[in-house]
Design a protein around this motif. Structure first.
Motif, mmCIF file in Angstrom:
data_model
loop_
_atom_site.group_PDB
_atom_site.id
_atom_site.type_symbol
_atom_site.label_atom_id
_atom_site.label_comp_id
_atom_site.label_asym_id
_atom_site.label_seq_id
_atom_site.Cartn_x
_atom_site.Cartn_y
_atom_site.Cartn_z
ATOM 1 N N SER A 124 0.981 -1.238 -0.129
ATOM 2 C CA SER A 124 0.083 -0.167 -0.057
ATOM 3 C C SER A 124 0.768 1.291 -0.067
ATOM 4 C CB SER A 124 -0.954 -0.067 1.280
ATOM 5 O OG SER A 124 -0.246 0.055 2.450
ATOM 6 N N ILE A 125 0.200 2.349 -0.242
ATOM 7 C CA ILE A 125 0.885 3.681 -0.489
ATOM 8 C C ILE A 125 0.597 4.340 0.732
ATOM 9 C CG2 ILE A 125 1.293 5.883 -1.517
ATOM 10 C CD1 ILE A 125 2.324 3.349 -3.294
ATOM 11 N N ASP A 126 1.468 4.880 1.566
ATOM 12 C CA ASP A 126 1.415 5.602 2.843
ATOM 13 C C ASP A 126 1.874 6.963 2.530
ATOM 14 O OD1 ASP A 126 1.491 6.969 5.219
ATOM 15 O OD2 ASP A 126 2.180 5.018 6.482
ATOM 16 N N SER A 127 0.733 8.282 2.454
ATOM 17 C CA SER A 127 1.389 9.273 2.202
ATOM 18 C C SER A 127 2.173 10.134 3.095
ATOM 19 C CB SER A 127 0.227 10.358 1.812
ATOM 20 O OG SER A 127 -0.803 10.221 3.034
ATOM 21 N N GLY A 128 2.107 9.511 4.391
ATOM 22 C CA GLY A 128 3.049 9.958 5.485
ATOM 23 C C GLY A 128 4.832 9.674 5.245
ATOM 24 N N LEU A 129 4.888 8.777 4.272
ATOM 25 C CA LEU A 129 6.349 8.426 4.123
ATOM 26 C C LEU A 129 6.978 9.184 2.872
ATOM 27 C CD1 LEU A 129 6.103 4.483 4.144
ATOM 28 C CD2 LEU A 129 6.619 6.102 6.102
ATOM 29 N N ALA A 130 8.098 9.249 3.083
ATOM 30 C CA ALA A 130 8.888 10.149 1.877
ATOM 31 C C ALA A 130 8.635 9.208 0.465
ATOM 32 C CB ALA A 130 10.333 10.515 2.143
ATOM 33 N N ALA A 131 8.806 9.653 -0.515
ATOM 34 C CA ALA A 131 8.475 8.999 -1.717
ATOM 35 C C ALA A 131 9.202 7.442 -1.924
ATOM 36 C CB ALA A 131 9.318 9.891 -2.848
ATOM 37 N N GLU A 132 10.562 7.603 -1.589
ATOM 38 C CA GLU A 132 11.171 6.272 -1.829
ATOM 39 C C GLU A 132 11.333 5.493 -0.217
ATOM 40 O OE1 GLU A 132 14.344 6.159 -5.033
ATOM 41 O OE2 GLU A 132 14.943 7.743 -3.763
ATOM 42 N N GLU A 133 10.537 6.071 0.710
ATOM 43 C CA GLU A 133 10.660 5.557 1.968
ATOM 44 C C GLU A 133 9.823 4.222 1.954
ATOM 45 O OE1 GLU A 133 9.425 8.373 4.982
ATOM 46 O OE2 GLU A 133 10.233 6.850 6.625
ATOM 47 N N TYR A 134 10.015 3.068 2.668
ATOM 48 C CA TYR A 134 9.019 2.086 2.951
ATOM 49 C C TYR A 134 9.267 1.357 4.158
ATOM 50 C CZ TYR A 134 13.221 -1.079 2.753
ATOM 51 O OH TYR A 134 14.418 -1.782 2.972
ATOM 52 N N ILE A 135 8.254 0.575 4.695
ATOM 53 C CA ILE A 135 8.410 -0.054 5.912
ATOM 54 C C ILE A 135 7.772 -1.682 5.628
ATOM 55 C CG2 ILE A 135 6.890 -0.473 7.960
ATOM 56 C CD1 ILE A 135 6.584 2.558 7.859
ATOM 57 N N LEU A 136 8.693 -2.552 5.868
ATOM 58 C CA LEU A 136 8.359 -4.073 5.645
ATOM 59 C C LEU A 136 8.127 -4.527 6.828
ATOM 60 C CD1 LEU A 136 8.510 -6.686 4.043
ATOM 61 C CD2 LEU A 136 11.051 -6.518 4.346
#
Ligand SMILES: [Zn+2]
Length: 505
Positions: free
Chosen positions: A58-70
């Motif tokens: 999913s896309i989380d608009s609270g994250l920076a564009a290239e940021e991710y959480i796994l």
């Protein structure tokens, strides 16, 4: 994200099989090093050999564009990204974890919460397809290698003294004549042996578009490089009227390496028209914000003797030939700005003055980059001292059985040690936009050899460019490559330099 899954399904099926964790806690190794890894939860039990875990993205608009959480803690794989690119980089991390599960023979994916984002927005790798030509399939494999290391820019070196590789419809002789050299030097510069075999190759516009699309699916931008005013022999062999010596002079596509006096005539308005027309077609193929215009290693001897160049200098009130180079680069920069593009040039574009909107690629060590940052220009650090991957990987290449390199000694440890912010204050640091490794191919004739030179040093580039704030010890980095990346290199059949992991002299 639909398009991601076909890319991964096959590869994961090949990697994942059953084994036993035996209740032991399992750490995961990821290159480049993520910002944080927390262990906990039950992870996922592998169901059977070849089982592919479902991935919820999913896309989380609270994250920076290239940021991710796994997150694999709760019996499922969840990846949140700030954009599709963030999700894609999260998939690369997952891919490394799955490779470890397989390689260690584990029966479950460990429970982890990984939070991660890049230190630099520009993480580049270059490939010189002029000194030696690499097929579209090989270029795509190179792009796959970049994606695995979370490198997001492919700098495609397309024009040179020894071959013009990009089809330009308005100037067909660039590829009819300029893409073929009559023969190639054997061995090192200074040798007088040639192979007597014509060598050529070029990319059609459709092929270049195909490469751009392939890279875009992997969230990689392709930046094309069209060299000016130097490294122009192949262009001048095709259109001699654009050189200071003019039509009738026997310019040739060069058969040896080095820097040649034959450069574009800066005093001839037709040169500017030619370059603008070429760039029109290049911009049409490559949607990148940046176009690389070269600017390096352009001797000014011919300009000193050329009536057209001298007349232009007089007209403009220039006292040094360096100002002619600056004039040409600035003219092209303005032209590209009119098309919504920005220029990148090698650090020689600083000579004679450059506008503040030009981005400088610092290759002669970090010095040009430091100078440019102090002048307020944006900088990509690509110092030959740390990221010229045509250098040898040990101090005794012959004894250690290394394939041909240009020289030098650039072991993995040295690449890893690069400090992009050395000698800069906070304001200047903000101008360092990225880090890049360059793969020049005078001495690298096959793609197998390209892989040998780039792997594993590309991992060190990735670590500096993505994890600069989070670099740990070198030995831990090497362990992470061996555990996290090497199983993938092996599965994909990448030809990496195994000895590079050891500190051999
Ligand atoms: Zn001239």
């Amino acid at each position: 994200m639909k398009h991601i899954f076909p890319l991964f399904a096959f590869a994961l099926a090949a990697l994942v099989s059953c084994g036993g964790n035996n209740g032991e806690p399992v750490n995961v190794s990821v290159v480049p090093n993520p910002v944080s890894i927390e262990y906990g939860g039950r992870g996922l039990k592998m169901k059977q050999a070849g089982w592919i875990p479902a991935v919820r993205t999913s896309i989380d608009s609270g994250l920076a564009a290239e940021e991710y959480i796994l997150d694999t803690r709760k019996g499922k794989v969840v990846i949140k990204g700030g954009s599709d690119a963030g999700v894609f980089w999260g998939m690369q991390t997952l891919y490394q974890i799955l490779a470890q599960v397989e390689n260690k023979g584990l029966d479950r994916i460990p429970g982890v919460l990984i939070k991660d984002k890049p230190a630099f927005s520009y993480r580049g790798a270059h490939l010189d397809c002029c000194r030696h030509f690499f097929s579209v399939e090989e270029v795509k494999t190179y792009i796959d290698m970049l994606a695995l290391h979370k490198i997001n820019v492919f700098h495609w070196h397309l024009t040179e003294d020894q071959g013009w590789r990009a089809e330009i419809k308005r100037y067909p002789k660039l590829t009819e004549i300029g893409s073929v050299r009559s023969e190639t030097l054997v061995g090192h510069y200074g040798s007088d042996e040639y192979d007597g075999t014509p060598y050529g190759g070029f990319y059609t516009q459709d092929e270049m578009r195909d490469v751009v699309a392939y890279a875009a699916e992997r969230f990689i931008t392709v930046i094309p490089e069209i060299e000016m005013p130097g490294h122009a022999s192949a262009a001048l062999a095709s259109y001699p009227e654009l050189g200071c010596r003019g039509a009738g002079y026997p310019y040739k596509v060069q058969t040896t390496w080095g820097v040649f006096p034959e450069v574009f005539c800066a005093g001839n308005p037709e040169t500017v028209t030619f370059l603008e027309n070429v760039l029109d077609e290049i911009c049409d193929i490559f949607p990148s914000e940046y176009i690389h215009i070269g600017g390096d290693e352009a001797p000014r001897d011919e300009w000193e003797k050329c009536p057209k160049c001298q007349a232009l200098m007089k007209e403009k009130g220039f006292t040094r030939e360096a100002e002619l180079q600056s004039y040409l680069i600035t003219t092209i920069e303005k032209y590209l700005a009119g098309k919504g593009r920005k220029i990148i040039g090698w650090d020689e574009i600083l000579d004679g003055g450059v506008s503040q909107s030009a981005t400088v690629m610092s290759w002669r060590g970090a010095k040009g980059g430091i100078e440019a940052a102090k002048m307020g220009n944006d900088v990509i650090m690509t110092p030959n001292s740390h990221f010229y991957l045509d250098y040898y990987q040990t101090g005794n290449p012959k004894e250690n059985g290394e394939p041909l390199g240009i020289g030098g000694n650039l072991p993995l440890r040295k690449c890893y040690s690069f400090d992009p912010f050395d000698q800069l204050n906070d304001e200047e640091k903000a101008h360092i936009k990225g880090i890049q490794a360059n793969m020049w191919t005078e001495y690298v004739a096959t793609f197998d050899h390209v892989q040998h030179m780039t792997l594993p040093r590309l991992a060190a580039l990735a670590e500096v460019a993505w994890s600069n704030d989070n670099r740990t010890d070198y030995d831990g980095f090497v362990d992470r490559i061996i555990t996290g990346l090497m199983p993938i290199y092996n599965t994909r059949g990448y030809n990496y330099a195994g000895y590079a992991f050891k500190d051999i002299e």
